[in-house]
Structures are given as structure tokens and as C-alpha cells.
Scaffold this active site. Structure first.
Site, PDB file in Angstrom:
ATOM      1  N   GLY A  72       0.841  -1.206   0.000  1.00 58.50           N
ATOM      2  CA  GLY A  72       0.000   0.000   0.000  1.00 58.50           C
ATOM      3  C   GLY A  72       0.867   1.245   0.000  1.00 58.50           C
ATOM      4  O   GLY A  72       1.920   1.294  -0.646  1.00 58.50           O
TER       5      GLY A  72
ATOM      6  N   VAL B  58       6.150   4.796  15.108  1.00 54.59           N
ATOM      7  CA  VAL B  58       5.854   6.031  15.844  1.00 54.59           C
ATOM      8  C   VAL B  58       6.488   7.221  15.135  1.00 54.59           C
ATOM      9  O   VAL B  58       7.703   7.259  14.913  1.00 54.59           O
ATOM     10  CB  VAL B  58       6.358   5.956  17.306  1.00 54.59           C
ATOM     11  CG1 VAL B  58       6.081   7.279  18.033  1.00 54.59           C
ATOM     12  CG2 VAL B  58       5.690   4.808  18.043  1.00 54.59           C
TER      13      VAL B  58
ATOM     14  N   GLU C 124      -4.935   6.032   8.246  1.00 56.21           N
ATOM     15  CA  GLU C 124      -4.988   4.570   8.362  1.00 56.21           C
ATOM     16  C   GLU C 124      -6.066   4.043   7.417  1.00 56.21           C
ATOM     17  O   GLU C 124      -6.945   4.802   6.974  1.00 56.21           O
ATOM     18  CB  GLU C 124      -5.338   4.179   9.807  1.00 56.21           C
ATOM     19  CG  GLU C 124      -4.284   4.554  10.822  1.00 56.21           C
ATOM     20  CD  GLU C 124      -2.914   3.955  10.501  1.00 56.21           C
ATOM     21  OE1 GLU C 124      -2.799   2.737  10.405  1.00 56.21           O
ATOM     22  OE2 GLU C 124      -1.963   4.737  10.325  1.00 56.21           O
TER      23      GLU C 124
ATOM     24  N   LYS D 122       0.537   4.811  19.737  1.00 55.30           N
ATOM     25  CA  LYS D 122       1.905   5.357  19.731  1.00 55.30           C
ATOM     26  C   LYS D 122       2.314   5.785  21.142  1.00 55.30           C
ATOM     27  O   LYS D 122       3.472   5.607  21.540  1.00 55.30           O
ATOM     28  CB  LYS D 122       1.990   6.523  18.751  1.00 55.30           C
ATOM     29  CG  LYS D 122       1.884   6.065  17.296  1.00 55.30           C
ATOM     30  CD  LYS D 122       1.599   7.225  16.366  1.00 55.30           C
ATOM     31  CE  LYS D 122       1.573   6.781  14.902  1.00 55.30           C
ATOM     32  NZ  LYS D 122       1.002   7.790  14.004  1.00 55.30           N
TER      33      LYS D 122
HETATM   34  N1  LIG Z   1       0.615   5.569   5.837  1.00 55.03           N
HETATM   35  C1  LIG Z   1       1.396   6.102   6.768  1.00 55.03           C
HETATM   36  O1  LIG Z   1       1.673   7.305   6.777  1.00 55.03           O
HETATM   37  C2  LIG Z   1       1.965   5.241   7.834  1.00 55.03           C
HETATM   38  C3  LIG Z   1       1.578   3.936   8.015  1.00 55.03           C
HETATM   39  N2  LIG Z   1       2.110   3.190   9.010  1.00 55.03           N
HETATM   40  C4  LIG Z   1       1.713   1.808   9.192  1.00 55.03           C
HETATM   41  O2  LIG Z   1       2.215   1.052   8.103  1.00 55.03           O
HETATM   42  C5  LIG Z   1       1.307  -0.021   7.817  1.00 55.03           C
HETATM   43  C6  LIG Z   1       0.861   0.081   6.365  1.00 55.03           C
HETATM   44  O3  LIG Z   1       0.234   1.327   6.181  1.00 55.03           O
HETATM   45  P1  LIG Z   1      -0.238   1.803   4.731  1.00 55.03           P
HETATM   46  O4  LIG Z   1       0.767   1.410   3.724  1.00 55.03           O
HETATM   47  O5  LIG Z   1      -0.612   3.214   4.859  1.00 55.03           O
HETATM   48  O6  LIG Z   1      -1.557   0.928   4.565  1.00 55.03           O
HETATM   49  P2  LIG Z   1      -2.337   0.560   3.230  1.00 55.03           P
HETATM   50  O7  LIG Z   1      -3.731   0.254   3.629  1.00 55.03           O
HETATM   51  O8  LIG Z   1      -2.084   1.594   2.190  1.00 55.03           O
HETATM   52  O9  LIG Z   1      -1.607  -0.775   2.756  1.00 55.03           O
HETATM   53  C7  LIG Z   1      -1.817  -2.027   3.340  1.00 55.03           C
HETATM   54  C8  LIG Z   1      -1.566  -3.068   2.282  1.00 55.03           C
HETATM   55  O10 LIG Z   1      -1.683  -4.385   2.850  1.00 55.03           O
HETATM   56  C9  LIG Z   1      -2.435  -5.172   1.958  1.00 55.03           C
HETATM   57  N3  LIG Z   1      -3.094  -6.261   2.676  1.00 55.03           N
HETATM   58  C10 LIG Z   1      -4.196  -6.182   3.445  1.00 55.03           C
HETATM   59  N4  LIG Z   1      -4.502  -7.405   3.915  1.00 55.03           N
HETATM   60  C11 LIG Z   1      -3.573  -8.251   3.433  1.00 55.03           C
HETATM   61  C12 LIG Z   1      -3.344  -9.642   3.567  1.00 55.03           C
HETATM   62  N5  LIG Z   1      -4.182 -10.405   4.272  1.00 55.03           N
HETATM   63  N6  LIG Z   1      -2.276 -10.188   2.947  1.00 55.03           N
HETATM   64  C13 LIG Z   1      -1.457  -9.419   2.211  1.00 55.03           C
HETATM   65  N7  LIG Z   1      -1.624  -8.084   2.049  1.00 55.03           N
HETATM   66  C14 LIG Z   1      -2.678  -7.523   2.650  1.00 55.03           C
HETATM   67  C15 LIG Z   1      -3.437  -4.213   1.344  1.00 55.03           C
HETATM   68  O11 LIG Z   1      -3.948  -4.713   0.158  1.00 55.03           O
HETATM   69  C16 LIG Z   1      -2.582  -2.973   1.146  1.00 55.03           C
HETATM   70  O12 LIG Z   1      -1.875  -3.045  -0.059  1.00 55.03           O
HETATM   71  C17 LIG Z   1       0.176   0.095   8.837  1.00 55.03           C
HETATM   72  O13 LIG Z   1       0.482  -0.696   9.950  1.00 55.03           O
HETATM   73  C18 LIG Z   1       0.218   1.574   9.217  1.00 55.03           C
HETATM   74  O14 LIG Z   1      -0.301   1.807  10.501  1.00 55.03           O
HETATM   75  C19 LIG Z   1       3.058   3.693   9.880  1.00 55.03           C
HETATM   76  C20 LIG Z   1       3.466   4.974   9.760  1.00 55.03           C
HETATM   77  C21 LIG Z   1       2.940   5.865   8.745  1.00 55.03           C
HETATM   78  N1  LIG Z   2      -2.221   7.429  10.103  1.00 51.41           N
HETATM   79  C1  LIG Z   2      -0.985   7.758  10.714  1.00 51.41           C
HETATM   80  C2  LIG Z   2       0.140   7.306   9.859  1.00 51.41           C
HETATM   81  C3  LIG Z   2       1.435   7.348  10.557  1.00 51.41           C
HETATM   82  O1  LIG Z   2       1.653   6.751  11.592  1.00 51.41           O
HETATM   83  C4  LIG Z   2      -0.894   9.257  10.890  1.00 51.41           C
HETATM   84  O2  LIG Z   2      -1.722   9.977  10.336  1.00 51.41           O
HETATM   85  O3  LIG Z   2      -0.003   9.714  11.625  1.00 51.41           O
HETATM   86 NA    NA Z   3       9.796   7.024  13.748  1.00 46.28          NA
END
Ligand SMILES: NC(=O)C1=CN([C@@H]2O[C@H](COP(=O)(O)OP(=O)(O)OC[C@H]3O[C@@H](n4cnc5c(N)ncnc54)[C@H](O)[C@@H]3O)[C@@H](O)[C@H]2O)C=CC1
Ligand SMILES: N[C@@H](CC=O)C(=O)O
Ligand code: NA
Length: 434
Positions: free
Chosen positions: A12, A130, A188, A203
């Protein structure tokens, strides 16, 4: 040069940027890490979904477990508790290096996963969990390991800061700005986690685990989100020289740690008042270091991928140097209870900004002031302005208190609500940094 196999789970916002870096920067990464990093596959939910052009379709698979079992290094960027938790646990049981950005998982099952890493000689890196790109967990866990942290306070959710900042600077509408935050990859998968404060609370629990060496969970953190914040609240804050921010605060009190997340008024001139957009900032106070501030991009695919890659390269460097992950006890988070228990918000000292609509007639102010006095809460400032309900002679009061116990402040508000001259309690927001 040795080659290590990397499995990426999730493609993602963050996962697709990690894939790009692994592919585009492979030579630089190999030179830095001392081993080649071969991306052997990317687990996704649906292989037919269109991905960035750097991702070759043959890398995609829906067989996440099989992919984990072939890898030396596993990057979990699926999010949520399951299947992410089982996949991380599976990799750690194999003694693999795991890097994750999954704060929801760590705030629920962190202690168990750190234990699995320790027992099986694996390693769990989670700097991305975090405050996105900001190096905050490693400084707390390593640089400050010889000090005693007393308080951590900051803006740790980019989505809510983006929304509150837009409401403050352009008067934008909540729903429109949330949509923008989603489009920019900050939110999220379920944005309720952001706007109701669950993400910031997770966090806060992780920061507290590392800062205070105890097993704290999401449920230990008092939480209020930003959904009740109105344009009127934002304007009233502005008029009084404040800005509203969603703060996460963890403080060491005599016999425990109080952790809380809530919308907070802070003076516009406070350094946190200058944190705009999806940026984050975290203050750490320690006995000997004094006050430190960490600032940077807290959300978004690229910044978060930077933190993921930092953890990955660091872990590979140690493997390459022959420092087996098992011998790496100082790097594996030690969650050891120092008998510090989680304390409810009633234990904290804070100040309130209370907005009231009252009947405009003699004696009203003294009745309100008497309630403050009865509860031992002292008033720092009170401002009265005419309300727009001319017929009923209403006026609007804004009262900012000195610091008092949360219990006394809450009791004061409860008693004020009962007064017949108070037609409405417009808002109650905590104030910090004044
Ligand atoms: N987007 C952000 O700014 C930040 C995100 N995070 C964390 O990073 C992680 C990913 O976040 P994003 O990339 O934004 O989420 P997203 O929702 O864009 O991507 C998640 C991906 O996982 C895939 N997925 C879902 N279920 C699945 C499964 N059963 N098997 C394989 N793939 C599967 C989805 O299809 C999607 O491509 C989360 O834990 C989020 O809290 C942490 C810091 C910042
Ligand atoms: N959804 C979170 C992504 C990073 O942790 C945010 O908005 O800070
Ligand atoms: Na960090």
C-alpha cells in the site's frame, strides 16, 4: 557478497515505497548493509490490483505464509492485528529479522512479540511505527538508556494534525480535509483510528513502553479524538492566542505512568504550535538530558519507508558483522516491569479552558466563581463577550484555569453544568504549555 532474501508483506502507501527503494537503490543498500538484499516477493490481498511500474507482477503473491518461510528478512506493512500478528510471530519464531510500522499490533501484542524475538534469536524493528520518519524510538531506547525519562509529549498523528492545521489556517471543512489526508496516504486504512485518537494512543503506549520500561497497552491510554472539535472551537482558540493540537502525553508520576491523548490548546508561540500539515514533533524530558525535541514528517509513504529501511539496514549490518540477532540483547526491546502501573487521567494535573453560554445578569459571575472556589480550582483568566442570543440576554464566557487536579477540574465542570444560569457548556478543552 552475501545475499539475504527479503519478503515484503503489503504494497500500500508504505509498502509500495519500500519496494521502490529496495529495487531502485539496491546497490547503495548493499554497500551500506554489507549484504545484497533480494526482494523475493510481495504478499498482497489481490494480485490483479495495479501497482507502481517498479513492481514486477511476478513478485506478487497471496501466499504470505509461504513467502515468510522463505525469507531471512520480513517487512510487515499490512497493518491491523490479523493476519499481520500471526505473520510477524511466524517470522520471529523462525529467528528472522522483522521490520514493521504496525503500531496497532505493537500496542496490543508488543511484549509477546519482543519476547518471541529474544527467545528465537530474531529481531523486531519498529521505528516506523511512531512518528513516521522521525528517529524517536531508537534515541529513547539507546541514546537515553542511561537517563531517566520523566515525560514524553507530542504530536504523533499526521492525519489529525493535517486536519486541525487546515481548520486553523484556511477554515477548511473537517470531512474535506480528511479526504485529502487519505488521498495523500497519511490516514490509516480505517481513518477512525486517526480521528478518534486510537492511532495516537497506540503510539503513546509504545513510547511509554520504551521510555518507562513496562508493558503498557492501548487500553492503558486515556483517549479522546478530534471529532467533536468545531470551527467555533478553533476560532475561539485563535482569538485567545492558542491553537488546538491532538497531543499524546505520557508522564511519570510517583507510582506509575499516566498516558493520555486528547485535543489540547497550546499557545501559538509554543514550538508545537508551529507544527503544520502532517508533520509530527515529540518532546522528551529526562532527568539529566533535560528537554529534547524531535521533529519531522510523521506520515506518508516515502517518509515512513525511510524509517523502515533504516531499521532493515541496521539489522542487516549486525547480521553481516556476525552479531547474531540472539546476542543482540541490547537492541531487542526490553519490556521489564519496574512496578510502574498505568494510571488513569484522574491522577494528572492539567488546566482547562471552559467555554460557557450564560444568562447575562448580575450575580452570574460570582455564582460561577464560587463553584471554582469550592473545588479549589483557581482561575487564570476569564473573558466575557456578548452572545448572539440578544433576546435571552446571553453572554459567552471563556475561563482558563490554573493547573489543578483533573478530578477537581472535572467536578467543577459537572457542577457548573447544573447551574440554572448556564444555558450551555460550549466546550471543555485541556491546556498545556501555558
Ligand atoms: N501511511 C502512513 O503514513 C503510515 C503507516 N504506518 C503503518 O504502516 C502499515 C501500512 O500502512 P499503509 O501502507 O498506509 O496501509 P495501506 O492500507 O495503504 O496498505 C496495506 C496493504 O496491505 C495489503 N493487505 C491487506 N490485507 C492483506 C493480507 N491479508 N495479505 C497481504 N496483504 C494484505 C493491502 O492490500 C494494502 O496493499 C500500517 O500498519 C500503518 O499503521 C506507519 C506509519 C505511517
Ligand atoms: N495514520 C498515521 C500514519 C502514521 O503513523 C498518521 O496519520 O499519523
Ligand atoms: Na519514527
Amino acid at each position: 557478497m552475501n545475499t539475504l532474501k527479503v519478503a515484503l508483506l503489503g504494497a500500500g502507501n508504505v509498502g509500495s515505497e519500500v519496494a521502490r527503494i529496495l529495487i531502485e537503490d539496491s546497490e547503495v543498500l548493499a554497500a551500506r548493509a554489507g549484504s545484497k538484499l533480494e526482494l523475493i516477493g510481495i504478499a498482497v490481498r489481490d494480485t490483479a490490483t495495479k501497482r507502481g511500474q517498479h513492481i514486477a507482477p511476478e513478485l506478487l503473491t497471496t501466499e504470505a505464509e509461504a513467502l515468510v518461510d522463505q525469507a531471512d528478512l520480513v517487512i510487515e506493512l499490512i497493518g491491523g492485528i490479523e493476519p499481520a500478528g500471526s505473520l510477524v510471530a511466524r517470522a520471529l519464531k523462525r529467528g528472522s529479522v522483522v521490520v514493521t510500522g504496525n503500531k496497532a499490533l505493537l500496542a496490543e501484542r508488543g511484549a509477546e512479540l519482543f519476547q518471541l524475538a529474544r527467545e528465537n534469536g530474531g529481531h523486531l524493528g519498529f521505528e516506523a511505527a511512531v512518528a513516521g520518519a522521525i528517529p524517536i524510538l531508537r534515541p529513547i531506547n539507546e541514546s537515553l538508556s542511561g537517563d531517566r525519562i520523566t515525560k514524553v509529549m507530542g504530536i504523533v498523528n499526521g492525519t489529525t494534525n493535517f486536519i486541525l492545521d487546515a481548520m486553523d489556517t484556511t477554515g477548511a471543512d473537517f470531512a474535506d480535509v480528511l479526504k485529502q489526508a487519505q488521498d495523500l496516504g497519511y490516514a490509516e486504512a480505517d481513518p477512525t483510528a486517526d480521528i478518534e485518537g486510537f492511532d495516537a494512543a497506540a503510539k503513546a503506549a509504545i513510547l511509554s513502553m520504551l521510555s518507562f520500561h513496562a508493558d503498557f497497552r492501548l487500553g492503558d491510554v486515556y483517549r479522546e479524538g478530534i471529532t467533536s472539535i468545531t470551527a467555533d472551537d478553533v476560532d475561539a482558540a485563535k482569538e485567545a492566542g492558542f491553537v488546538i493540537k491532538l497531543l499524546a502525553i505520557a508522564e511519570r508520576l510517583e507510582d506509575g505512568v499516566a498516558m493520555r491523548v486528547h485535543p489540547t490548546l497550546i499557545p501559538r508561540v509554543h514550538p508545537l504550535g508551529a507544527v503544520h500539515g502532517a508533520f509530527n514533533a515529540v518532546f522528551v524530558e529526562a532527568d539529566n538530558a533535560g528537554e529534547l525535541m524531535f521533529y519531522g514528517q510523521g506520515a506518508g509513504g516515502r517518509p515512513t519507508a525511510s524509517a523502515v529501511m533504516g531499521d532493515l539496514v541496521s539489522a542487516v549490518r549486525r547480521l553481516t558483522r556476525g552479531v547474531g540477532a540472539a546476542k543482540d540483547a541490547d537492541e531487542v526491546v526490553e519490556v521489564r516491569s519496574l512496578d510502574l502501573k498505568p494510571l488513569g487521567i484522574e491522577h494528572v494535573m492539567t488546566s482547562y479552558c471552559i467555554g460557557l453560554t450564560v444568562t447575562d445578569r448580575p450575580g452570574v459571575l460570582s455564582r460561577i466563581a464560587a463553584i471554582f472556589a469550592e473545588n479549589g480550582v483557581s482561575i487564570e483568566q476569564m473573558r466575557q463577550s456578548r452572545g448572539n442570543d440578544e433576546e435571552n440576554q446571553a453572554s459567552v464566557l471563556r475561563i482558563i484555569t490554573h493547573r489543578g487536579s483533573e478530578q477537581a477540574l472535572a467536578q467543577t465542570v459537572a457542577s457548573i453544568r447544573e447551574l440554572d444560569v448556564v444555558s450551555r457548556v460550549n466546550s471543555v478543552l485541556r491546556v498545556e504549555g501555558n
